[in-house]
Design a protein around this motif. Structure first.
Motif, PDB file in Angstrom:
ATOM      1  N   THR A  80     -13.758  -1.524 -13.433  1.00 17.11           N
ATOM      2  CA  THR A  80     -11.835  -1.414 -13.860  1.00 17.11           C
ATOM      3  C   THR A  80     -11.321   0.725 -13.091  1.00 17.11           C
ATOM      4  N   GLY A  81     -10.795   0.495 -12.141  1.00 18.00           N
ATOM      5  CA  GLY A  81     -10.911   1.549 -12.273  1.00 18.00           C
ATOM      6  C   GLY A  81     -12.233   2.035 -11.099  1.00 18.00           C
ATOM      7  N   GLY A  82     -12.481   3.931 -11.092  1.00 18.55           N
ATOM      8  CA  GLY A  82     -13.918   4.572 -10.614  1.00 18.55           C
ATOM      9  C   GLY A  82     -14.097   4.438  -9.240  1.00 18.55           C
ATOM     10  N   SER A  83     -12.646   4.242  -8.315  1.00 17.97           N
ATOM     11  CA  SER A  83     -12.618   3.977  -7.248  1.00 17.97           C
ATOM     12  C   SER A  83     -12.490   5.743  -6.883  1.00 17.97           C
ATOM     13  N   VAL A  84     -12.913   5.903  -5.438  1.00 15.87           N
ATOM     14  CA  VAL A  84     -12.564   7.240  -4.366  1.00 15.87           C
ATOM     15  C   VAL A  84     -10.931   8.146  -5.195  1.00 15.87           C
ATOM     16  N   VAL A  85     -10.726   7.505  -5.745  1.00 15.17           N
ATOM     17  CA  VAL A  85      -9.264   8.218  -6.117  1.00 15.17           C
ATOM     18  C   VAL A  85      -8.805   8.573  -8.124  1.00 15.17           C
ATOM     19  N   HIS A  86     -10.091   8.299  -8.550  1.00 18.36           N
ATOM     20  CA  HIS A  86     -10.065   7.944 -10.097  1.00 18.36           C
ATOM     21  C   HIS A  86     -11.006   9.000 -10.653  1.00 18.36           C
TER      22      HIS A  86
END
Length: 125
Positions: A80-86
């Motif tokens: 969950t979350g953890g992308s380049v925008v998070h």
């Protein structure tokens, strides 16, 4: 000498996959990528990388690598979350190992945050 497959579970050679993170040539772009690179660090016994990618508020003095344990396979179960925008993310995974030749597995739901612009491991949920 042929390159070996990366311990993180992705179909790539170690030097081009997680090896570049361990050598400091790149930083993980996502929480899952950091988690995979940390699993690979356990696999190649890179304690320095494990400690560098651990949040300073939860980082132990030593990573506690056990020479009797060989990490053999990783399954990412959910993230969950953890992308380049998070700025935060979680990864639930199952890690398979051999302890003195006997198979075992452990499952963890890990929390990751950005610290000084880079993903770091905060701890288990």
């Amino acid at each position: 000498m042929p390159a070996r497959t990366c311990p993180c579970g992705l179909p790539a050679d170690y030097p081009d996959c997680c090896g570049r993170f361990h050598r400091g040539e790149a930083a993980a772009a996502t929480a899952e990528q950091l988690m995979r690179s940390r699993f690979a660090a356990f696999g190649v016994r890179d304690e320095g990388y494990l400690l560098r990618t651990w949040h300073p508020t939860t980082r132990p003095a030593r990573a506690g690598l056990d020479k009797r344990v060989t990490w053999v396979r990783l399954e990412v179960l959910e993230s969950t979350g953890g992308s380049v925008v998070h700025t935060e993310g979680t990864v639930r995974f199952r890690a398979h190992y051999l302890d003195r030749g006997r198979p075992g597995e452990m499952e963890e739901h890990s929390r990751f945050v950005r610290h000084e612009g880079r993903w770091v491991y905060l701890g288990a949920l």
